[in-house]
Design a protein around this motif. Sequence first.
Motif, PDB file in Angstrom:
ATOM      1  N   ARG A   1      -6.328  -5.577  -3.013  1.00 36.06           N
ATOM      2  CA  ARG A   1      -6.692  -4.311  -2.057  1.00 36.06           C
ATOM      3  C   ARG A   1      -5.928  -3.433  -1.556  1.00 36.06           C
ATOM      4  NH1 ARG A   1      -7.829  -7.714   1.974  1.00 36.06           N
ATOM      5  NH2 ARG A   1      -9.677  -8.435   0.958  1.00 36.06           N
TER       6      ARG A   1
ATOM      7  N   ARG B   1     -14.024  -3.988  -3.400  1.00 39.90           N
ATOM      8  CA  ARG B   1     -14.519  -3.630  -2.013  1.00 39.90           C
ATOM      9  C   ARG B   1     -13.398  -2.412  -1.450  1.00 39.90           C
ATOM     10  NH1 ARG B   1     -15.317  -8.959  -1.628  1.00 39.90           N
ATOM     11  NH2 ARG B   1     -13.057  -9.356  -0.503  1.00 39.90           N
ATOM     12  N   ALA B   2     -12.384  -2.344  -1.961  1.00 37.85           N
ATOM     13  CA  ALA B   2     -11.201  -1.355  -1.786  1.00 37.85           C
ATOM     14  C   ALA B   2     -11.522   0.165  -2.429  1.00 37.85           C
ATOM     15  CB  ALA B   2     -10.003  -1.708  -1.969  1.00 37.85           C
TER      16      ALA B   2
ATOM     17  N   ALA C   1      -5.905   0.701  -2.893  1.00 36.45           N
ATOM     18  CA  ALA C   1      -6.124   1.689  -1.946  1.00 36.45           C
ATOM     19  C   ALA C   1      -4.851   2.679  -1.961  1.00 36.45           C
ATOM     20  CB  ALA C   1      -6.206   1.156  -0.586  1.00 36.45           C
TER      21      ALA C   1
ATOM     22  N   ARG D   1       0.725  -1.326   0.036  1.00 35.39           N
ATOM     23  CA  ARG D   1       0.127   0.011   0.029  1.00 35.39           C
ATOM     24  C   ARG D   1       0.915   1.084   0.020  1.00 35.39           C
ATOM     25  NH1 ARG D   1      -5.411   0.699   3.527  1.00 35.39           N
ATOM     26  NH2 ARG D   1      -6.177   2.486   2.959  1.00 35.39           N
TER      27      ARG D   1
ATOM     28  N   GLU E   1      -5.415  -9.878  -0.875  1.00 38.96           N
ATOM     29  CA  GLU E   1      -4.689  -8.834  -0.185  1.00 38.96           C
ATOM     30  C   GLU E   1      -3.989  -7.896  -0.946  1.00 38.96           C
ATOM     31  OE1 GLU E   1      -3.350  -9.400   4.432  1.00 38.96           O
ATOM     32  OE2 GLU E   1      -2.517 -10.986   2.767  1.00 38.96           O
TER      33      GLU E   1
END
Length: 585
Positions: free
Chosen positions: A189, A246-247, A193, A139, A186
Amino acid sequence: MTASHTSARVEQLIAEMTLAEKVGSLLVARVVTAEGGELWEGRDDQSPVGFGATTELIRERFITHLTLMNPAPVADLARWGSRVRALAAGTRLGIPVSLAADPVHGRDRNAQVAMSGGGFTTLPEPIGLAATHDPDLVRETARMIGAELRAAGLHIALHPMADLATEPRWARIAGTFGESPELAAEMARAYVAGLQESGVAATVKHFPGGGPQRGGHDAHFAEGAHTVYPGGRFEDHLAPFAAAIRAGAVRVMPGYAAPLGLDYDAVGFAFEKRLITDVLRTRLGFDGVVITDFNIVHGMSLPRLGVQLPVRAWGLLDLDPVDRVARLFDAGVDQLGGEDDPSTVLEAVERGLVSEERIDESVRRVLAEKERLGLFDDPAARAAAPEDIPERIATREHLALARRAQAASIVALQGEPVRIEPGTRVYAEGMDPQILARRATVVDDPADADLAILRLVAAYEPGEGMMGQAFHGGSLEYPAAEIVRITQVVRQVPTVIDVMLERPAVLTPFTELPVVMTGTFGVDDDALLDAITGHVDATGRLPFDLPRSMAAVIASREDVPFDTADPLFSFGFGLRWSRIGANAS
């Protein structure tokens, strides 16, 4: 903001737009920069790669989305972006142009699907980010990528790839987050983000998963026209896309391939309404922009390169372009990637195949995205002036983060760290001798060396033509002659073998040799030297299984994760090399 809750400004713009202006906003044209950041204004047949005049695209065809196709130096890119913004400001409605690019931060990227160079911070390939098994680091890295893209004037990232690497022969594994549905979800996402926290629109591709390519052939080519599901694992491939949505992912790109063995038509994913509308929009709740992959309406000629790219409308090659456009909009697509001729869409509307109301629905989404990106308020928002590029791109902080990500991605497969001192005589292949010379004495013959370092690329079979050669597919086993050659080096001198695992290579012959071995995913020579000498911890773990043989690969099912029998090294494997020694985990 979603398309169903657009602002008054967006609605007013739609009311003022002509049909031609609306259609132009749904085309995503390829462009190149000219030398020094000037606009390319030549004819298509004069372009370095075959793309048209920028002014005509924006002012005459009303196109407001451009995809960059050459890795211009970042300062030139900043100059070019300012000229594009000025062009857009001079149009009737002044709608700002959104600028997109394939990945530009890699080291060894495939020239057909990504770019490298230009001055952006160098990172491992996405498969290397997955090898860190650290979503927080991913991220943070994606946030840095986004910050550099915005500084260069780019707004849309044509990444990440959320495809699962379940077919080891597939040529595009380096762009994925690996074989595990859980890890890929994972990582997708975290990556989405991070990008979007920096104000960049992430494009998640290739929905609903391009990994299970039949026989490992890539969907850019006719032999790779289909994905297959002999193990019935379609849902596994959908999982990373669901996680990315969903992110907050705001863009999705369907893949080229036509699925076999599913309850859908055997046509390219983007043409199938039950996938785009029913699964993506209704089931997964996605209300952002759906953009097609490039060349599924028309093919493309690259006259200067002597290349003709075919139409990739697999399963629908018999339809004419107007009917293809009609089916795409009926399926739920919003934008046509790589298309710059509005006449096809205009004809579809004139013939009653696509209603203007349906066009408005997609225009609403793309304008809402521009508003989310802040382009209506300030088209130059977050972009750097050319003279400020050094303070925004490849900064000391960014380079330190990249080195940390590279180190965390290196997988120690065999042996222990080695000692290299200024007087150590080192024979190397695949390594910059000037970088090596900072640490050791470089020699040209393994017989004269105290140590050999061999940096190899995962085995592949060269294809035909420019495109075929660029996609590394086929066998994962090294030719017998190469194994003999490497064995001869090992017999002369202690050896380190590093393999760039752009695909899950068969390394079985190397494990039978007394060598130190690492797997990497696009790391600099300095980063590798730090790891193999124990100057940094090597903590990477495999993001996929490494098969023991090609026979095991051929016997496996394309859609099933971890389906090669008795892998040589399993997903998650990695020795723990520390600064003071080596310990297996």
